[in-house]
Write an enzyme that holds these catalytic residues in place. Sequence first.
Site, PDB file in Angstrom:
ATOM      1  N   HIS A  76       0.372 -17.211  -2.514  1.00  0.00           N
ATOM      2  CA  HIS A  76      -1.002 -17.623  -2.159  1.00  0.00           C
ATOM      3  C   HIS A  76      -1.231 -16.692  -1.119  1.00  0.00           C
ATOM      4  O   HIS A  76      -2.259 -16.134  -1.117  1.00  0.00           O
ATOM      5  CB  HIS A  76      -0.934 -19.221  -1.719  1.00  0.00           C
ATOM      6  CG  HIS A  76      -0.620 -20.101  -2.606  1.00  0.00           C
ATOM      7  ND1 HIS A  76      -0.431 -21.434  -2.285  1.00  0.00           N
ATOM      8  CD2 HIS A  76      -0.374 -19.820  -4.009  1.00  0.00           C
ATOM      9  CE1 HIS A  76      -0.181 -22.084  -3.388  1.00  0.00           C
ATOM     10  NE2 HIS A  76      -0.286 -21.188  -4.521  1.00  0.00           N
ATOM     11  N   HIS A 231      -6.632 -22.514  -9.944  1.00  0.00           N
ATOM     12  CA  HIS A 231      -5.218 -22.206  -9.145  1.00  0.00           C
ATOM     13  C   HIS A 231      -4.112 -21.249  -9.939  1.00  0.00           C
ATOM     14  O   HIS A 231      -3.490 -20.449  -9.305  1.00  0.00           O
ATOM     15  CB  HIS A 231      -4.599 -23.525  -8.916  1.00  0.00           C
ATOM     16  CG  HIS A 231      -3.463 -23.472  -7.865  1.00  0.00           C
ATOM     17  ND1 HIS A 231      -3.713 -23.131  -6.555  1.00  0.00           N
ATOM     18  CD2 HIS A 231      -2.076 -23.267  -8.103  1.00  0.00           C
ATOM     19  CE1 HIS A 231      -2.416 -23.077  -5.809  1.00  0.00           C
ATOM     20  NE2 HIS A 231      -1.454 -22.992  -6.670  1.00  0.00           N
ATOM     21  N   ASP A 235      -2.433 -17.801  -8.593  1.00  0.00           N
ATOM     22  CA  ASP A 235      -1.064 -17.380  -8.631  1.00  0.00           C
ATOM     23  C   ASP A 235      -1.161 -15.984  -9.310  1.00  0.00           C
ATOM     24  O   ASP A 235      -0.043 -14.959  -8.942  1.00  0.00           O
ATOM     25  CB  ASP A 235      -0.348 -18.421  -9.659  1.00  0.00           C
ATOM     26  CG  ASP A 235      -0.143 -19.463  -8.660  1.00  0.00           C
ATOM     27  OD1 ASP A 235      -0.258 -19.625  -7.586  1.00  0.00           O
ATOM     28  OD2 ASP A 235       0.133 -20.605  -9.290  1.00  0.00           O
ATOM     29  N   HIS A 257       4.604 -18.171 -13.181  1.00  0.00           N
ATOM     30  CA  HIS A 257       5.188 -17.057 -12.370  1.00  0.00           C
ATOM     31  C   HIS A 257       6.172 -16.134 -13.069  1.00  0.00           C
ATOM     32  O   HIS A 257       5.997 -14.941 -12.764  1.00  0.00           O
ATOM     33  CB  HIS A 257       5.844 -17.718 -11.216  1.00  0.00           C
ATOM     34  CG  HIS A 257       5.004 -18.302 -10.363  1.00  0.00           C
ATOM     35  ND1 HIS A 257       3.969 -17.793  -9.670  1.00  0.00           N
ATOM     36  CD2 HIS A 257       4.840 -19.748  -9.942  1.00  0.00           C
ATOM     37  CE1 HIS A 257       3.278 -18.692  -8.979  1.00  0.00           C
ATOM     38  NE2 HIS A 257       3.757 -19.865  -8.930  1.00  0.00           N
TER      39      HIS A 257
END
Length: 275
Positions: A76, A231, A235, A257
């Site tokens: 973030h 969101h 990421d 991720h």
Amino acid sequence: MQQTIANHISYTGIGLHSGQPVTIELHPAPEDTGIVFCRTDLSNAPCVAAGAAQVTDTMRATTLEDGTAKVFTVEHLLAALRVFGIDNCRVDISSPEPPVADGSAIVFWQLLERAGSREQKKRRLVRRVAKEYIVRDADKFIAILPYDGLRISFTSVNPHPFLGVQYFDCIITPESFVAEIAQARTIGFLHEIEALQAQGLALGGSLENAVVYDQNGSVNEPRFTDELVRHKVLDVIGDLALAGIVRGHVIAVKSSHALNTALAKQLLDIEQEEE
């Protein structure tokens, strides 16, 4: 030209997964430094560069490690630095994990607005995608195609009946980032909390820094009806910042991720050129 922050700035909070109190201090840094995290709570304050080659773990967050210097859940903050246009910054951090703040990147953006930016004397380097790169894992993938700028098109698929399939497409600019992405918070599920905490995760999570769902819907009020996918885009921006400044159109379905950072590692093969 490259940019660093104009003034030192700090922020104190707790880590999302560690639950530990932490202070970050952002400092101006010389040209070609990049973004580096320095663990001020450890002897000699060892540092780790925010680079794809330093990624060692991607469970629920992105972890960077170099010797004794280890930080995680950095995506973030990295996203805010990337879109704000900061090439060089030293982040002193008093714990392994930056503050979760409100679970989004807007607090970090506001910090950067207060710190300001300063133009430096060397030209910015970028990685300009000239062909397709793709990372797949079963029905999940993330790809990047040639594009003059940064655009992200993300499809999120979640079995929760109140989430389902969400799609978001955005050309990333400072204006679109603040209005449409930076405020999107981490999503959590009540039924997962005990399992996560048994793994030492989400120890700092709360209704103040996450949108939490149970079987009846959201426990607290979302900021967007499609906050989950927004969101996810946040990421992606933070994870791809580990390859530096990238120009391309990212297309992703159910990416994580692990896939984001795998793509960032592929992009390190692209020769950097002056902006």
